[in-house]
Design a protein around this motif. Structure first.
Motif, mmCIF file in Angstrom:
data_model
loop_
_atom_site.group_PDB
_atom_site.id
_atom_site.type_symbol
_atom_site.label_atom_id
_atom_site.label_comp_id
_atom_site.label_asym_id
_atom_site.label_seq_id
_atom_site.Cartn_x
_atom_site.Cartn_y
_atom_site.Cartn_z
ATOM 1 N N ASP A 7 0.838 -1.207 0.000
ATOM 2 C CA ASP A 7 0.000 0.000 0.000
ATOM 3 C C ASP A 7 0.873 1.258 0.000
ATOM 4 N N ALA A 8 1.909 1.234 0.841
ATOM 5 C CA ALA A 8 2.821 2.381 0.901
ATOM 6 C C ALA A 8 3.586 2.529 -0.410
ATOM 7 N N GLU A 9 3.988 1.407 -1.006
ATOM 8 C CA GLU A 9 4.725 1.462 -2.272
ATOM 9 C C GLU A 9 3.858 2.012 -3.392
ATOM 10 N N ILE A 10 2.580 1.617 -3.418
ATOM 11 C CA ILE A 10 1.660 2.122 -4.437
ATOM 12 C C ILE A 10 1.457 3.626 -4.272
ATOM 13 N N ALA A 11 1.305 4.077 -3.015
ATOM 14 C CA ALA A 11 1.130 5.508 -2.750
ATOM 15 C C ALA A 11 2.361 6.296 -3.190
ATOM 16 N N GLU A 12 3.546 5.719 -2.961
ATOM 17 C CA GLU A 12 4.793 6.386 -3.359
ATOM 18 C C GLU A 12 4.895 6.491 -4.879
ATOM 19 N N LEU A 13 4.545 5.411 -5.577
ATOM 20 C CA LEU A 13 4.553 5.430 -7.037
ATOM 21 C C LEU A 13 3.592 6.475 -7.581
ATOM 22 N N SER A 14 2.407 6.538 -6.990
ATOM 23 C CA SER A 14 1.396 7.497 -7.441
ATOM 24 C C SER A 14 1.878 8.930 -7.249
ATOM 25 N N GLN A 15 2.547 9.190 -6.137
ATOM 26 C CA GLN A 15 3.053 10.528 -5.849
ATOM 27 C C GLN A 15 4.180 10.908 -6.819
ATOM 28 N N THR A 16 5.067 9.944 -7.085
ATOM 29 C CA THR A 16 6.166 10.205 -8.024
ATOM 30 C C THR A 16 5.630 10.499 -9.409
ATOM 31 N N LEU A 17 4.636 9.714 -9.853
ATOM 32 C CA LEU A 17 4.052 9.946 -11.172
ATOM 33 C C LEU A 17 3.344 11.299 -11.210
ATOM 34 N N ALA A 18 2.710 11.686 -10.104
ATOM 35 C CA ALA A 18 2.040 12.991 -10.051
ATOM 36 C C ALA A 18 3.054 14.125 -10.238
ATOM 37 N N SER A 19 4.234 13.968 -9.656
ATOM 38 C CA SER A 19 5.289 14.982 -9.813
ATOM 39 C C SER A 19 5.738 15.057 -11.274
ATOM 40 N N ILE A 20 5.822 13.897 -11.905
ATOM 41 C CA ILE A 20 6.200 13.859 -13.321
ATOM 42 C C ILE A 20 5.121 14.513 -14.176
ATOM 43 N N GLU A 21 3.862 14.232 -13.862
ATOM 44 C CA GLU A 21 2.743 14.821 -14.600
ATOM 45 C C GLU A 21 2.733 16.338 -14.457
ATOM 46 N N ASP A 22 3.135 16.845 -13.296
ATOM 47 C CA ASP A 22 3.196 18.298 -13.097
ATOM 48 C C ASP A 22 4.192 18.941 -14.051
ATOM 49 N N VAL A 23 5.272 18.215 -14.350
ATOM 50 C CA VAL A 23 6.294 18.743 -15.254
ATOM 51 C C VAL A 23 5.889 18.560 -16.712
ATOM 52 N N LEU A 24 5.399 17.371 -17.054
ATOM 53 C CA LEU A 24 5.065 17.062 -18.453
ATOM 54 C C LEU A 24 3.764 17.729 -18.904
ATOM 55 N N GLU A 25 2.865 18.002 -17.961
ATOM 56 C CA GLU A 25 1.574 18.659 -18.246
ATOM 57 C C GLU A 25 0.817 17.949 -19.383
ATOM 58 N N PRO A 26 0.228 16.782 -19.106
ATOM 59 C CA PRO A 26 -0.475 16.006 -20.128
ATOM 60 C C PRO A 26 -1.535 16.796 -20.898
ATOM 61 N N GLU A 27 -2.227 17.731 -20.216
ATOM 62 C CA GLU A 27 -3.275 18.488 -20.910
ATOM 63 C C GLU A 27 -2.680 19.375 -22.001
ATOM 64 N N LYS A 28 -1.535 19.988 -21.704
ATOM 65 C CA LYS A 28 -0.867 20.803 -22.721
ATOM 66 C C LYS A 28 -0.317 19.929 -23.844
ATOM 67 N N MET A 29 0.101 18.707 -23.485
ATOM 68 C CA MET A 29 0.564 17.772 -24.505
ATOM 69 C C MET A 29 -0.570 17.437 -25.462
ATOM 70 N N ARG A 30 -1.777 17.259 -24.928
ATOM 71 C CA ARG A 30 -2.940 16.959 -25.774
ATOM 72 C C ARG A 30 -3.243 18.127 -26.712
ATOM 73 N N GLU A 31 -3.137 19.340 -26.189
ATOM 74 C CA GLU A 31 -3.387 20.524 -27.026
ATOM 75 C C GLU A 31 -2.351 20.621 -28.142
ATOM 76 N N ARG A 32 -1.088 20.350 -27.807
ATOM 77 C CA ARG A 32 -0.028 20.409 -28.803
ATOM 78 C C ARG A 32 -0.207 19.315 -29.853
ATOM 79 N N ILE A 33 -0.643 18.132 -29.427
ATOM 80 C CA ILE A 33 -0.900 17.034 -30.360
ATOM 81 C C ILE A 33 -2.004 17.419 -31.335
ATOM 82 N N THR A 34 -3.070 18.026 -30.831
ATOM 83 C CA THR A 34 -4.174 18.472 -31.694
ATOM 84 C C THR A 34 -3.677 19.466 -32.735
ATOM 85 N N ASP A 35 -2.819 20.392 -32.300
ATOM 86 C CA ASP A 35 -2.266 21.394 -33.213
ATOM 87 C C ASP A 35 -1.390 20.742 -34.278
#
Length: 372
Positions: A7-35
């Motif tokens: 449970d703790a390992e899953i929470a840690e993975l989720s938090q790490t991925l959230a930090s990555i998502e903050d940098v990569l900004e998936p929503e902006k990636m989707r907008e750029r893909i559409t363009d």
């Protein structure tokens, strides 16, 4: 053996991925893909082949990155369900599968995290890499050719396109120098940690007495120029010489003077190109690489000025950065990061991702230390 707290390992993975998502900004990636998809669908897209290749390459890269992040998030969200089912049914095999999935996710997320560390001004560019043989005679020339193969094999393993722009062969064996492009997003940010002096220690295959030889090769990595960079080079600042392309042993492989050497007079930078079939193509390639080198030189000068104003001028970290020892023992060691492996042959076969990752993390730590 202590039971794992999944449970703790899953929470840690989720938090790490959230930090990555903050940098990569998936929503902006989707907008750029559409363009980019709109650009790719334009009927006149291939009127400009170079621009079309950039659009399709960037579109493919962003789609793959977004798919990777989305799938990782889904896999993490599926884990608690797998854990609950395994516990409810007392299924040890199911829990073992959960642990294997966690281990796999940790590795994939760690690899993706490296991408978030590539935030430099030119890190997302394609790369131009030049390898030059140094001290060590014919062994150094052979070492330069081994490094060229190493990087080309690394690119091949990742599915990255490469193009060898120039090769200058040594008289007996190996290369005096070679220049090639790696056509992949973030190639510059990834490979720039390879810049510096590489050292090889081995029993020389060219010494009939079987003595140990130390040889050196220099690696230069620059970002590929883009049309928006505006690096103007007045005609009066360059000298252009043409000559015949040559292959190993100096044998003529071209009956016309198609090879081009451009000298930038103010800086002394010299760029040679001979792998294209025409003088026009070689000149265009040479100008592109010269502009790229001048772009990087300009940035380095700006950074040096900032450090001088701050009273903190340091030597480049890229010098004497890695040793490849084949004799009397087997080891490849990065002298900056302390990362090492005991299988030089695997490294020369292109397995350098661990060195690249360690180098990128080390560089980020250096940058953060300088900012403090």
């Amino acid at each position: 053996m202590a039971a794992r707290d999944v449970d703790a390992e899953i929470a840690e993975l989720s938090q790490t991925l959230a930090s990555i998502e903050d940098v990569l900004e998936p929503e902006k990636m989707r907008e750029r893909i559409t363009d980019l998809e709109a650009h790719a669908a334009a009927p006149d897209l291939w009127d400009d082949v170079e621009q079309a290749q950039q659009v399709t390459s960037q579109l493919s890269y962003l789609q793959a990155e977004l798919r990777k992040v989305t799938e990782l998030r889904q896999r993490i969200e599926d884990l608690p369900v797998m854990v609950e089912l395994g516990r409810d049914e007392g299924d040890a095999d199911a829990m073992a599968e959960v642990e294997r999935e966690i281990d796999d996710l940790r590795k994939v997320i760690s690899d993706l995290e490296i991408r978030t560390l590539l935030s430099g001004e030119y890190d997302e560019r394609e790369a131009v890499v030049t390898i030059r043989s140094g001290a060590g005679g014919v062994d150094a020339a052979d070492f330069a050719e081994m490094l060229l193969r190493m990087y080309l094999r690394w690119a091949e393993r990742h599915g990255y396109k490469t193009e060898v722009l120039d090769t200058s062969y040594a008289e007996e064996a190996g290369l005096k120098s070679a220049t090639f492009e790696v056509k992949a997003p973030f190639a510059y940010g990834t490979l720039s940690v390879e810049a510096g002096t590489h050292r090889l220690v081995r029993i020389s295959p060219f010494d009939n007495q079987g003595r140990r030889q130390t040889s050196f090769a220099a690696v230069e990595v620059i970002p590929l120029i883009e049309t928006t960079d505006h690096v103007d080079i007045p005609e009066t600042d360059i000298r252009i010489d043409v000559f015949r392309s040559s292959g190993p042993g100096g044998q003529s492989v071209n009956t016309t003077d198609s090879a081009v050497r451009i000298t930038h007079l103010p800086t002394g930078l010299v760029v040679s190109m001979q792998n294209e079939k025409s003088q026009i193509q070689n000149r265009a390639a040479a100008m592109r690489v010269l502009q790229s080198r001048l772009l990087l030189l300009r940035r380095e000068e700006e950074q040096a000025q900032k450090k001088e104003l701050a009273g903190d001028v340091k030597a480049s970290w890229g010098d004497q950065m890695r040793s490849y020892v084949v004799h009397p023992y087997q080891m490849v060691k990065d002298l900056r990061t302390e990362h090492e492996v005991g299988n030089p042959q695997a490294v020369f076969d292109g397995q350098i991702d661990d060195f690249l990752e360690a180098g990128i993390r080390w560089r980020k730590q250096q940058e953060q230390a300088e900012e403090q």
